[in-house]
Write a protein that holds these residues in place. Structure first.
Motif, PDB file in Angstrom:
ATOM      1  N   VAL A 101       0.839  -1.203   0.000  1.00 20.59           N
ATOM      2  CA  VAL A 101       0.000   0.000   0.000  1.00 20.59           C
ATOM      3  C   VAL A 101       0.872   1.250   0.000  1.00 20.59           C
ATOM      4  N   ILE A 102       1.871   1.269   0.867  1.00 16.58           N
ATOM      5  CA  ILE A 102       2.742   2.442   0.949  1.00 16.58           C
ATOM      6  C   ILE A 102       3.543   2.605  -0.330  1.00 16.58           C
ATOM      7  N   LYS A 103       4.104   1.509  -0.843  1.00 14.36           N
ATOM      8  CA  LYS A 103       4.887   1.628  -2.077  1.00 14.36           C
ATOM      9  C   LYS A 103       4.021   2.173  -3.208  1.00 14.36           C
ATOM     10  N   ALA A 104       2.894   1.558  -3.460  1.00 14.11           N
ATOM     11  CA  ALA A 104       2.097   1.905  -4.631  1.00 14.11           C
ATOM     12  C   ALA A 104       1.322   3.210  -4.442  1.00 14.11           C
ATOM     13  N   ALA A 105       0.568   3.321  -3.362  1.00  7.25           N
ATOM     14  CA  ALA A 105      -0.263   4.509  -3.173  1.00  7.25           C
ATOM     15  C   ALA A 105       0.584   5.755  -2.993  1.00  7.25           C
ATOM     16  N   PHE A 106       1.665   5.664  -2.238  1.00  9.06           N
ATOM     17  CA  PHE A 106       2.488   6.854  -2.002  1.00  9.06           C
ATOM     18  C   PHE A 106       3.200   7.288  -3.277  1.00  9.06           C
ATOM     19  N   SER A 107       3.656   6.352  -4.083  1.00  6.57           N
ATOM     20  CA  SER A 107       4.317   6.757  -5.329  1.00  6.57           C
ATOM     21  C   SER A 107       3.295   7.277  -6.333  1.00  6.57           C
ATOM     22  N   ASP A 108       2.098   6.694  -6.373  1.00  4.72           N
ATOM     23  CA  ASP A 108       1.032   7.245  -7.218  1.00  4.72           C
ATOM     24  C   ASP A 108       0.668   8.665  -6.771  1.00  4.72           C
ATOM     25  N   LEU A 109       0.408   8.813  -5.495  1.00  6.02           N
ATOM     26  CA  LEU A 109      -0.020  10.114  -4.978  1.00  6.02           C
ATOM     27  C   LEU A 109       1.103  11.139  -5.036  1.00  6.02           C
ATOM     28  N   GLY A 110       2.352  10.679  -4.900  1.00  7.70           N
ATOM     29  CA  GLY A 110       3.478  11.591  -5.040  1.00  7.70           C
ATOM     30  C   GLY A 110       3.579  12.156  -6.445  1.00  7.70           C
ATOM     31  N   PHE A 111       3.406  11.281  -7.441  1.00  5.72           N
ATOM     32  CA  PHE A 111       3.415  11.757  -8.824  1.00  5.72           C
ATOM     33  C   PHE A 111       2.242  12.703  -9.077  1.00  5.72           C
ATOM     34  N   GLU A 112       1.064  12.326  -8.607  1.00  5.01           N
ATOM     35  CA  GLU A 112      -0.109  13.188  -8.779  1.00  5.01           C
ATOM     36  C   GLU A 112       0.095  14.534  -8.084  1.00  5.01           C
ATOM     37  N   ALA A 113       0.754  14.517  -6.937  1.00  6.01           N
ATOM     38  CA  ALA A 113       1.034  15.767  -6.223  1.00  6.01           C
ATOM     39  C   ALA A 113       1.948  16.663  -7.046  1.00  6.01           C
ATOM     40  N   ALA A 114       2.975  16.059  -7.662  1.00  9.85           N
ATOM     41  CA  ALA A 114       3.884  16.860  -8.483  1.00  9.85           C
ATOM     42  C   ALA A 114       3.151  17.466  -9.670  1.00  9.85           C
ATOM     43  N   VAL A 115       2.262  16.709 -10.292  1.00  3.19           N
ATOM     44  CA  VAL A 115       1.497  17.219 -11.439  1.00  3.19           C
ATOM     45  C   VAL A 115       0.555  18.340 -10.999  1.00  3.19           C
ATOM     46  N   GLN A 116      -0.120  18.160  -9.848  1.00  2.00           N
ATOM     47  CA  GLN A 116      -1.021  19.209  -9.373  1.00  2.00           C
ATOM     48  C   GLN A 116      -0.251  20.472  -9.005  1.00  2.00           C
ATOM     49  N   ALA A 117       0.897  20.299  -8.366  1.00  2.00           N
ATOM     50  CA  ALA A 117       1.702  21.465  -8.013  1.00  2.00           C
ATOM     51  C   ALA A 117       2.209  22.168  -9.265  1.00  2.00           C
ATOM     52  N   GLN A 118       2.577  21.391 -10.271  1.00  2.00           N
ATOM     53  CA  GLN A 118       2.980  21.983 -11.545  1.00  2.00           C
ATOM     54  C   GLN A 118       1.836  22.808 -12.139  1.00  2.00           C
ATOM     55  N   GLN A 119       0.609  22.317 -12.000  1.00  2.00           N
ATOM     56  CA  GLN A 119      -0.561  23.031 -12.518  1.00  2.00           C
ATOM     57  C   GLN A 119      -0.767  24.358 -11.790  1.00  2.00           C
ATOM     58  N   VAL A 120      -0.478  24.374 -10.502  1.00  2.00           N
ATOM     59  CA  VAL A 120      -0.601  25.615  -9.739  1.00  2.00           C
ATOM     60  C   VAL A 120       0.294  26.693 -10.355  1.00  2.00           C
ATOM     61  N   LEU A 121       1.469  26.303 -10.812  1.00  7.31           N
ATOM     62  CA  LEU A 121       2.408  27.262 -11.382  1.00  7.31           C
ATOM     63  C   LEU A 121       2.065  27.662 -12.809  1.00  7.31           C
ATOM     64  N   GLY A 122       1.080  26.994 -13.409  1.00  4.87           N
ATOM     65  CA  GLY A 122       0.726  27.334 -14.777  1.00  4.87           C
ATOM     66  C   GLY A 122       1.912  27.150 -15.713  1.00  4.87           C
ATOM     67  N   GLY A 123       2.131  28.128 -16.606  1.00  2.63           N
ATOM     68  CA  GLY A 123       3.230  28.032 -17.562  1.00  2.63           C
ATOM     69  C   GLY A 123       4.580  27.929 -16.896  1.00  2.63           C
ATOM     70  N   HIS A 124       4.749  28.576 -15.753  1.00  2.93           N
ATOM     71  CA  HIS A 124       6.028  28.487 -15.049  1.00  2.93           C
ATOM     72  C   HIS A 124       6.312  27.055 -14.584  1.00  2.93           C
ATOM     73  N   GLY A 125       5.273  26.277 -14.366  1.00  2.00           N
ATOM     74  CA  GLY A 125       5.480  24.893 -13.968  1.00  2.00           C
ATOM     75  C   GLY A 125       6.090  24.028 -15.052  1.00  2.00           C
ATOM     76  N   TYR A 126       5.993  24.504 -16.292  1.00  2.00           N
ATOM     77  CA  TYR A 126       6.511  23.750 -17.428  1.00  2.00           C
ATOM     78  C   TYR A 126       7.927  24.162 -17.800  1.00  2.00           C
ATOM     79  N   VAL A 127       8.440  25.162 -17.087  1.00  3.94           N
ATOM     80  CA  VAL A 127       9.745  25.740 -17.390  1.00  3.94           C
ATOM     81  C   VAL A 127      10.753  25.245 -16.367  1.00  3.94           C
ATOM     82  N   ARG A 128      11.935  24.896 -16.854  1.00  7.85           N
ATOM     83  CA  ARG A 128      12.901  24.197 -16.019  1.00  7.85           C
ATOM     84  C   ARG A 128      13.309  24.958 -14.776  1.00  7.85           C
ATOM     85  N   GLU A 129      13.580  26.270 -14.888  1.00  5.36           N
ATOM     86  CA  GLU A 129      14.192  26.956 -13.750  1.00  5.36           C
ATOM     87  C   GLU A 129      13.287  27.065 -12.535  1.00  5.36           C
TER      88      GLU A 129
END
Length: 576
Positions: A392-420
């Motif tokens: 559960v920890i391996k799968a759910a945490f890695s799934d939710l971790g990836f989803e968290a990164a994608v959602q946080a990227q969305q918060v930044l809008g275009g800046h989330g797609y830029v490397r710096e």
């Protein structure tokens, strides 16, 4: 991206106020570990992550690793950072004093792993792999091998790698072809090629100890014919020093989506000398000692990504002025925190980070009880909880971790797609955690196909009873969790009945069931945190948010489970 700030205060809330870590550890023997020492260790660990590991994260990703003349060169600053890591004694934090370790509780190691994963995902993988190798050697090697290999590995001078996968043998390890021929001196000559070997070759340490799966000449076919061997990059010399180079080499390193500062190698073993770990043909059992430790570590990597993503996105949201609150009158632009959708994304990420940290710490304390509790029945109960929660920890945490990164990227809008701005690297790095150490589909199959049915369903029943016993039934924070638990218990019984009649039901249900299970477990932790006397107001807010906006996913998951395997298996193979 803003500098990483280690969440030591929240970690101490979990250890002190939520889980009473000293009280849990006290009956287990050994030296007392007071809260003051825990705080000091985590504070120093946080400073290492903030000041040493995080500053070389982006540059490490941009430079990557390079294979030159058979040697993998890690990015600039990594060798110096690892030397500082060793000089500070971090490799031996939770290892046994008899091998040179400090013997501190593994919950501190787990929390340090989270911080390292937040600060520098690639850097944290190197010592994480070594710990898995150490655990396998401790459990399965003879005393001579332990005496020779464990002290320099615990010290950090020697590191570890797992060499399991072959081109034709991934999840199905029964297909592997690497061979082990007995030698007259009791060793073995290992021949074969392995792929996807994380940290199989690098320049951080003077030696790398490979744990290699191979077949003896008399091996039966399939997984029952696999043995595990200890194969050092450099053979030991006289007096514990280094001897000649062993016959193994990196043939290439993979060019990957992320994790670029950690080399993923093709390793060739050309009659390399090794020694058997455990009994012949029992390598799968020895391997799972290592794999289970790594699976918990990978889940914590996902947790670390979520924390880093939250910190970056929340800082951006506070500073970014764009638009106005719904219904607002005139005036200038406001922080994007006034927009409900931005808040929903940030709260979703934070709720996972804080509940996941608590659940991981609780599991680490169960591991301590499983290893050291004086009561055999208590050890068995704790071991069962760890076995149930590992996939559960391996799968759910890695799934939710990836989803968290994608959602946080969305918060930044275009800046989330830029490397710096740093968020796109978190998305790329997080993705691997869903794949390596057994894909998340495999973890879900382990949970549903093995753990649920063990001892006639005793493990999930015990866990569900624990949740009920720990929550006040009339608490506003507990009521939604207990209702979801009712659904989960019914779904578990229904799934076991359907699987008994049709094996396809197990695979059809596995990933949805694991997500359902994880939501209840995370909601449990949030409800417990909200019930702590004097808990920060943010804990109450997060529990209410999770119960209202995240936990209802359980209803949809329940409906999906009830649909069974038929919608998945109806299409003919030729139509795909």
């Amino acid at each position: 991206m803003p500098a990483y700030a280690a969440p030591v205060d929240d970690m101490m809330f979990v250890l002190r106020d939520l889980l009473d870590a000293p009280g849990v550890l006290a009956p287990l023997g050994g030296e007392e570990v007071p809260l003051s020492l825990m705080a000091e260790v985590l504070g120093e660990a946080g400073r290492f992550c903030e000041k040493v590991a995080q500053p070389i994260n982006r540059s490490g990703d941009e430079e990557g690793c390079v294979l030159e003349n058979g040697v993998v060169r890690t990015p600039a600053g990594f060798r110096e950072a690892y030397a500082a890591f060793v000089d500070a004694g971090w490799p031996g934090l939770a290892h046994a004093p008899e091998h040179g370790g400090q013997g501190l509780p593994r919950v501190l190691q787990l929390l340090f792993d989270e911080m390292l994963s937040s600060a520098n995902f690639s850097f944290g993988l190197f010592p994480g792999l070594t710990r898995g190798a150490i655990e396998a050697i401790e459990r399965h090697a003879d005393d001579g091998l332990k005496h020779l290999y464990l002290p320099p590995m615990v010290e950090g001078r020697w590191m570890g790698a797992m060499a399991l996968t072959e081109a034709q043998a991934g999840t199905d390890l029964g297909l592997l072809r690497s061979k082990a021929e007995p030698l007259e001196d009791g060793g073995y000559a290992i021949t074969g090629s392995k792929i996807f070997i994380s940290a199989g070759e690098h320049d951080l340490a003077e030696n790398i100890i490979h744990l290699v799966l191979a077949r003896l000449p008399d091996a039966p076919p399939g997984v029952k014919g696999i043995s595990l061997f200890l194969v050092p990059k450099v053979l030991p010399g006289e007096g514990g020093g280094l001897g000649p180079r062993n016959a193994l080499s990196a043939g290439s390193i993979e060019h990957k989506m992320g994790l670029k500062a950690s080399p993923t190698c093709v390793m060739n073993y050309d009659g390399a000398k090794g020694w058997l770990l455990g009994a012949p043909h029992q390598g799968l059992r020895a391997m799972f000692t290592m794999m289970n430790a790594e699976r918990l570590f990978v889940g914590v990597q996902g947790l670390g990504i979520a924390e880093a993503a939250y910190q970056g996105a929340s800082a951006y949201a506070r500073d970014r002025l764009q638009g106005r609150a719904p219904g607002a009158g005139g005036g200038g632009p406001q922080s994007i925190l006034v927009h409900p959708d931005v808040r929903k994304m940030l709260l979703t990420v934070r709720a996972f980070a804080e509940s996941g940290r608590a659940l991981a710490a609780w599991t680490a304390l169960q591991m301590e009880q499983a290893a050291r509790h004086p009561d055999p029945a208590a050890r068995a109960r704790a071991e069962g909880m760890v076995a149930l929660l590992t996939p559960v920890i391996k799968a759910a945490f890695s799934d939710l971790g990836f989803e968290a990164a994608v959602q946080a990227q969305q918060v930044l809008g275009g800046h989330g797609y830029v490397r710096e701005w740093g968020m796109e690297q978190l998305v790329r790095d997080a993705r691997i955690a869903q794949i390596y150490e057994g894909t998340n589909g495999v973890q879900a199959m382990d949970l549903v196909g093995r753990k649920l049915a063990q001892e006639d369903g005793a493990l999930p029943r015990a866990f569900f009873a624990l949740i009920r016993d720990s929550l006040a039934p009339d608490s506003e924070f507990a009521i939604p969790v207990l209702r979801a638990l009712d659904r989960l218990e019914a779904a578990t019984a229904g799934l076991l009945d359907r699987a008994a009649a049709d094996p396809a039901e197990t695979g059809a249900a596995a990933t949805d069931y694991l997500r359902f299970f994880a939501l209840v477990a995370l909601g449990w932790m949030l409800a417990r945190m909200a019930a702590v006397p004097g808990a920060p107001e943010s804990k109450l807010v997060l529990s209410r948010f999770f119960n209202a906006r995240v936990l209802p996913q359980a209803v949809a998951l329940e409906l999906a489970l009830q649909a069974g395997a038929t919608p998945l298996m109806a299409m003919d193979e030729g139509a795909f």
